[in-house]
Design an enzyme around this catalytic site. Structure first.
Site, short mmCIF file in Angstrom:
data_model
loop_
_atom_site.label_atom_id
_atom_site.label_comp_id
_atom_site.label_asym_id
_atom_site.label_seq_id
_atom_site.Cartn_x
_atom_site.Cartn_y
_atom_site.Cartn_z
N GLU A 13 0.83 -1.21 0.00
CA GLU A 13 0.00 0.00 0.00
C GLU A 13 0.86 1.25 0.00
O GLU A 13 1.64 1.47 0.94
CB GLU A 13 -0.90 0.02 1.24
N ASP A 71 -5.72 2.54 -1.47
CA ASP A 71 -6.37 3.44 -0.53
C ASP A 71 -6.60 4.78 -1.23
O ASP A 71 -5.66 5.50 -1.53
CB ASP A 71 -5.50 3.61 0.71
N GLN A 106 -9.56 0.90 0.19
CA GLN A 106 -9.89 1.59 1.44
C GLN A 106 -10.27 3.04 1.14
O GLN A 106 -9.85 3.61 0.12
CB GLN A 106 -8.69 1.54 2.40
N GLU A 136 -11.52 3.01 6.53
CA GLU A 136 -10.37 3.29 7.38
C GLU A 136 -10.30 4.80 7.62
O GLU A 136 -9.43 5.49 7.11
CB GLU A 136 -9.08 2.77 6.74
#
Length: 266
Positions: free
Chosen positions: A146, A181, A207, A243
């Site tokens: 990530e 993300d 996310q 998140e």
């Protein structure tokens, strides 16, 4: 179909950690993720998942000394043995929790890192990820990487989408995939829809959070309904991890999720 997973490291902090499973289920979630499971026995966590009908969708490998500021081991030269031990520990939990994927945090560069230091971190990262992916493949799991923005995590080794895609190509293992993300991508790269489209074949998990404050995704500069529609059009069948840090009480801030299947109980 959009499937939302509660990140229990950030959501429901009104409750003790083990009580957050019940809170997530009561709020309508069917999947959960969190940073680390290792403070609790795997069978304790398994019991919470089973009791509340939840699926464990993601957690991170042990990150080193988190309290001292470490943020992952995967790119740290000289820590290879510790990284390999962390892979074994994470996969043991993944099997016990029936979790299909784990995230290997890259770690931090030294503040005075020069090109030689960066090159050493890169070489270590590639070797460690190849090892982790092959170990995970033995037990039918995926490993994720990530890119994390350097405003929230200064010095993080992996911060750009292009860098992550180059790493995936260099490692060359099919079960090493991208944790995409949208919050981090917006801060570092922007152009979210085009990044999503280009990288979609590599995406293993998504996310979200509002930008720039990392609060609820219906607040801030990113229009998530358009991105969710694009994910559905592309055929994304995975989970979307929530998140973010609630601006107030977690459950009162979840109204945005009802359009995507969150049906609170009670």
């Amino acid at each position: 179909m959009i499937r939302l997973a509660a990140n229990l490291s950030m959501l429901f902090n009104e409750h003790d950690f083990l009580d957050r499973f019940a809170a997530a289920a009561q709020a309508g979630f069917r999947g959960v993720e969190y940073l680390f499971p290792y403070e609790h026995a795997a069978d304790t966590l398994r019991a919470q998942l089973d009791q509340y009908g939840l699926e464990q969708v993601l957690f991170n490998l042990p990150p080193g000394d988190w309290a001292a500021g470490e943020r992952g081991l995967a790119s740290l030269p000289g820590r290879e043995a510790e990284f390999r031990d962390s892979v074994a520990e994470a996969l043991r939990y993944a099997e016990a929790l029936n979790c299909p994927r784990v995230h290997a945090m890259a770690g931090l560069l030294p503040t005075d890192a020069d090109e030689a230091t960066r090159a050493a971190h890169h070489a270590t990262y590639i070797d460690n990820l190849r090892f982790a992916a092959r170990e995970a493949a033995r037990v039918g799991r995926e490993v994720l990487i990530e890119p994390i923005n350097t405003r929230d995590m200064p010095g993080f080794f992996l911060s750009r989408q292009a860098q992550a895609m180059a790493v995936l190509d260099e490692v060359g293992e099919p079960n090493l995939r991208l944790q995409f993300d949208l919050y981090h991508c917006q801060i570092m790269d922007g152009d979210l829809t085009r990044h999503l489209e280009r990288q979609f074949p590599a995406v293993g998990h998504v996310q979200i959070a509002g930008v720039p404050e990392r609060h609820e995704p219906d607040v801030g500069e990113v229009y998530y309904p358009a991105l969710f529609a694009r994910l559905e059009a592309l055929g994304y069948a995975g989970w979307i991890g929530c998140e973010y840090r609630p601006a107030g009480d977690t459950r009162r801030g979840l109204g945005w999720g009802q359009e995507y299947g969150l049906q609170p109980q009670g």
